[in-house]
Design a protein around this motif. Structure first.
Motif, PDB file in Angstrom:
ATOM      1  N   ALA A 180     -40.430  -6.351   6.005  1.00 14.82           N
ATOM      2  CA  ALA A 180     -41.272  -5.151   5.988  1.00 14.82           C
ATOM      3  C   ALA A 180     -41.574  -4.603   7.384  1.00 14.82           C
ATOM      4  CB  ALA A 180     -42.569  -5.450   5.237  1.00 14.82           C
ATOM      5  N   PRO A 181     -41.905  -5.439   8.379  1.00 20.60           N
ATOM      6  CA  PRO A 181     -42.187  -4.877   9.705  1.00 20.60           C
ATOM      7  C   PRO A 181     -41.010  -4.090  10.283  1.00 20.60           C
ATOM      8  CG  PRO A 181     -42.970  -7.129   9.582  1.00 20.60           C
ATOM      9  CD  PRO A 181     -42.165  -6.906   8.344  1.00 20.60           C
ATOM     10  N   THR A 182     -39.791  -4.618  10.088  1.00 17.93           N
ATOM     11  CA  THR A 182     -38.612  -3.926  10.600  1.00 17.93           C
ATOM     12  C   THR A 182     -38.404  -2.602   9.874  1.00 17.93           C
ATOM     13  OG1 THR A 182     -37.560  -6.053  11.094  1.00 17.93           O
ATOM     14  CG2 THR A 182     -36.131  -4.122  11.017  1.00 17.93           C
ATOM     15  N   VAL A 183     -38.503  -2.646   8.559  1.00 18.08           N
ATOM     16  CA  VAL A 183     -38.314  -1.438   7.746  1.00 18.08           C
ATOM     17  C   VAL A 183     -39.358  -0.387   8.111  1.00 18.08           C
ATOM     18  CG1 VAL A 183     -38.333  -0.506   5.401  1.00 18.08           C
ATOM     19  CG2 VAL A 183     -37.258  -2.726   5.850  1.00 18.08           C
ATOM     20  N   ASN A 184     -40.625  -0.810   8.204  1.00 22.86           N
ATOM     21  CA  ASN A 184     -41.700   0.132   8.514  1.00 22.86           C
ATOM     22  C   ASN A 184     -41.540   0.745   9.900  1.00 22.86           C
ATOM     23  OD1 ASN A 184     -42.878  -0.371   6.039  1.00 22.86           O
ATOM     24  ND2 ASN A 184     -44.277  -1.935   6.833  1.00 22.86           N
ATOM     25  N   LEU A 185     -41.171  -0.104  10.875  1.00 26.24           N
ATOM     26  CA  LEU A 185     -41.025   0.399  12.240  1.00 26.24           C
ATOM     27  C   LEU A 185     -39.925   1.443  12.318  1.00 26.24           C
ATOM     28  CD1 LEU A 185     -41.698   0.398  15.212  1.00 26.24           C
ATOM     29  CD2 LEU A 185     -40.194  -1.587  15.512  1.00 26.24           C
ATOM     30  N   LEU A 186     -38.769   1.155  11.729  1.00 28.31           N
ATOM     31  CA  LEU A 186     -37.658   2.111  11.781  1.00 28.31           C
ATOM     32  C   LEU A 186     -38.016   3.402  11.056  1.00 28.31           C
ATOM     33  CD1 LEU A 186     -34.806   2.884  12.528  1.00 28.31           C
ATOM     34  CD2 LEU A 186     -33.987   1.689  10.481  1.00 28.31           C
TER      35      LEU A 186
END
Length: 566
Positions: A180-186
């Motif tokens: 989730a952190p990667t998806v949200n950041l992108l």
């Protein structure tokens, strides 16, 4: 006490009508006013942190406070020792994170600073209520900052241990990219770029971190720095979405992503290239619905537009657009094709790549990897009985010769070249090996184009020094010819233009009519100078002069004209 309506209308630039609509909705259905405005599209979610800090008197998180989390390799261990697991899960569920875990192990009266997305969240208030107010301080953070904190809280990589993410197995890379952190950041980075009207987003390794830059109105602007530990997961996610090989880091790759962001369908062209510290990834945003291919919207001066409209009504000949990459050549050609697009006209384009779909026009994709080049595609296209052909770019002698020969057999051909000015198109084609008689017979008009940024109408101010620069260029004839009283302005910067001073772009054009008088000059050593002199005698303008005409009217600044055409 902050007046919410004043804050929204005067500082966050929400119209009073939209605030009123949101207030009526709130009265009938409940909910937070700012969240309703975000859902309406009247308020950018990027502005919520600014809204919350003023309404609730809660400060924004500082760079030093954020660095405590994102740059501490023992964050996970400290968090596990200091906070019970059930409370950590509560924090994560409501978007609350401690950002000074090293102080949790210090003294009982040390303040606990919490990062928070939304201080109005009831669950967040419940968590905070379990602490003494004297030991808790709240900070507002952006969605991008929260994504970095989330990633730090889940990171299992200790940089001091010598473990390199690039050496992890492919399955682990996929797992990191899907968190989730990667998806949200992108997603947040892409959304921010679109809100800023960016045409491109650059993600590069830089000084041990990831640097994010946006190209807005043709100029790159620094936007964010993300920790090194986030760079590989984000790049890997981009590769997965673009159907690239995530294990390949030694050669360039290209891909395409179709994604929906902020209610809009976005086509993203992705290019990944290995560099010294990792991989540089560039994304080009293509918004099909946001473009209107209208000649009138290009900002071409009326005298040039009138000549052009006569030229593109011809049944044969070559219309050439010249200029560097990113100067708007393709957009201009699309606008010309749209003007000629009617039921009785068959139009075929040959492009590499086909970036935007045009209704009613047959668009051919060049595929060099299977040998389907511009030249081979053009040979096929002329057998399709077209009236108008567009060749995306003339790159070699074969393509140039076929394009010019097609113009002699009853086709109107549009194409582009990379040259500095209009007359240089002739010398460029001669260098490619095109026969001189073909140039004389086929080329109808050559246009050189640049894109100058338009001054933001909300913050531009008069420029008293610009007249001195203009005086050196001896441009009084422009004032006399077009009856212009110079009114020079310069950029300042405000919220409307992202503090750049510019908002949108306008085309600067050099028009060169190709007739017997011009082609008689071909072959002379001083052809370029003679062609420029002839064009001036006809009353045409150079790129610099056309740009200065717009600067005189206050549409752009003298500094911007000198940057793109000086």
């Amino acid at each position: 006490m902050v007046d919410v309506e004043t804050l929204l209308t005067q500082e966050l630039h929400v119209s009073p009508e939209e605030v009123q609509k949101a207030s009526l909705y709130q009265q009938r259905h409940g909910g937070r006013l700012e969240q309703i405005l975000v859902r309406m599209g009247a308020l950018s979610s990027e502005l919520l942190p600014q809204y919350y800090t003023q309404v609730f008197s809660v400060p924004l998180i500082s760079a030093d406070e954020l660095a405590v989390v994102t740059e501490r390799d023992d964050f996970v261990q400290v968090l596990q020792e200091a906070v019970p697991e059930h409370l950590r899960q509560s924090w994560q569920r409501v978007g609350l994170y401690p950002i000074n875990p090293h102080q949790l192990r210090a003294s009982a009266d040390a303040n606990l600073i919490l990062a928070c997305l939304n201080p109005t969240d009831i669950a967040a208030m419940d968590v905070l209520a379990s602490y003494d107010e004297r030991t808790v301080e709240l900070r507002i953070c952006t969605e991008e900052q929260m994504a970095l904190v989330e990633q730090a809280s889940k990171s299992e990589v200790n940089h001091d241990s010598g473990v390199d993410l690039s050496l992890l197995e492919e399955d682990r890379l996929r797992e990191l990219a899907s968190e989730a952190p990667t998806v949200n950041l992108l997603n947040n980075l892409i959304a921010k770029g679109l809100r800023r009207r960016a045409s491109d987003m650059h993600l590069e390794p830089w000084k041990g971190k990831g640097r994010v830059r946006y190209r807005v109105d043709g100029v790159l602007h620094d936007a964010d720095l993300i920790p090194a530990r986030m760079l590989l997961p984000v790049v890997t996610r981009l590769k997965l979405l673009a159907n690239m090989d995530i294990a390949e880091k030694r050669r360039p790759q290209d891909g395409k992503i179709d994604i929906r962001v902020d209610g809009r369908n976005v086509d993203i062209r992705v290019s990944a290239m290995p560099v010294g510290e990792g991989e540089s990834v560039v994304m080009r945003f293509l918004l099909q619905d946001s473009l209107s291919y209208d000649v009138g919207a290009l900002g071409i001066e009326p005298d040039i537009e009138a000549k052009l409209m006569d030229d593109i009504q011809s049944t044969s000949g070559v219309v050439l657009m010249t200029g560097p990459t990113g100067s708007g050549k393709t957009t201009s050609l699309y606008s010309f094709l749209t003007r000629r697009n009617e039921p009785g006209v068959k139009i075929i384009t040959i492009e590499d790549p086909v970036e935007y779909q045009l209704d009613g026009i047959n668009q051919v994709q060049v595929q060099a990897d299977i040998g389907y080049t511009f030249a081979k595609a053009l040979r096929t296209v002329v057998r399709q009985d077209p009236d108008i052909i567009m060749v995306g770019e003339i790159r070699d002698q074969e393509t140039a010769s076929i394009a010019l020969q097609s113009a002699l057999t009853g086709h109107l051909v549009f194409s582009t070249l990379h040259t500095n000015d209009a007359a240089s198109a002739y010398t460029r084609l001669l260098d490619l090996g095109v026969e001189e008689f073909l140039l004389s017979a086929a080329v109808k008009v050559v246009l050189a184009q640049r894109l100058a940024r338009k001054l933001c109408p909300h913050c531009k101010v008069p420029d008293t020094d610009a007249a001195k620069t203009a005086a050196k260029l001896n441009l009084q004839w422009l004032c006399d010819t077009f009856h212009v009283s110079p009114s020079y302005h310069k950029a300042v910067g405000c919220e409307h233009c992202g503090h750049t001073g510019y908002l949108g772009r306008v085309a600067i054009i050099e028009y060169l009519k190709c007739d017997d008088e011009l082609t008689a000059l071909l072959g002379k050593p001083d052809f370029l100078q003679a062609a420029a002199k002839l064009n001036r005698q006809r009353g045409s303008r150079s790129l610099l002069e056309d740009g200065m005409l717009k600067a005189m009217r206050g549409e752009t600044s003298v500094a911007e004209v000198m940057r793109v055409a000086g």
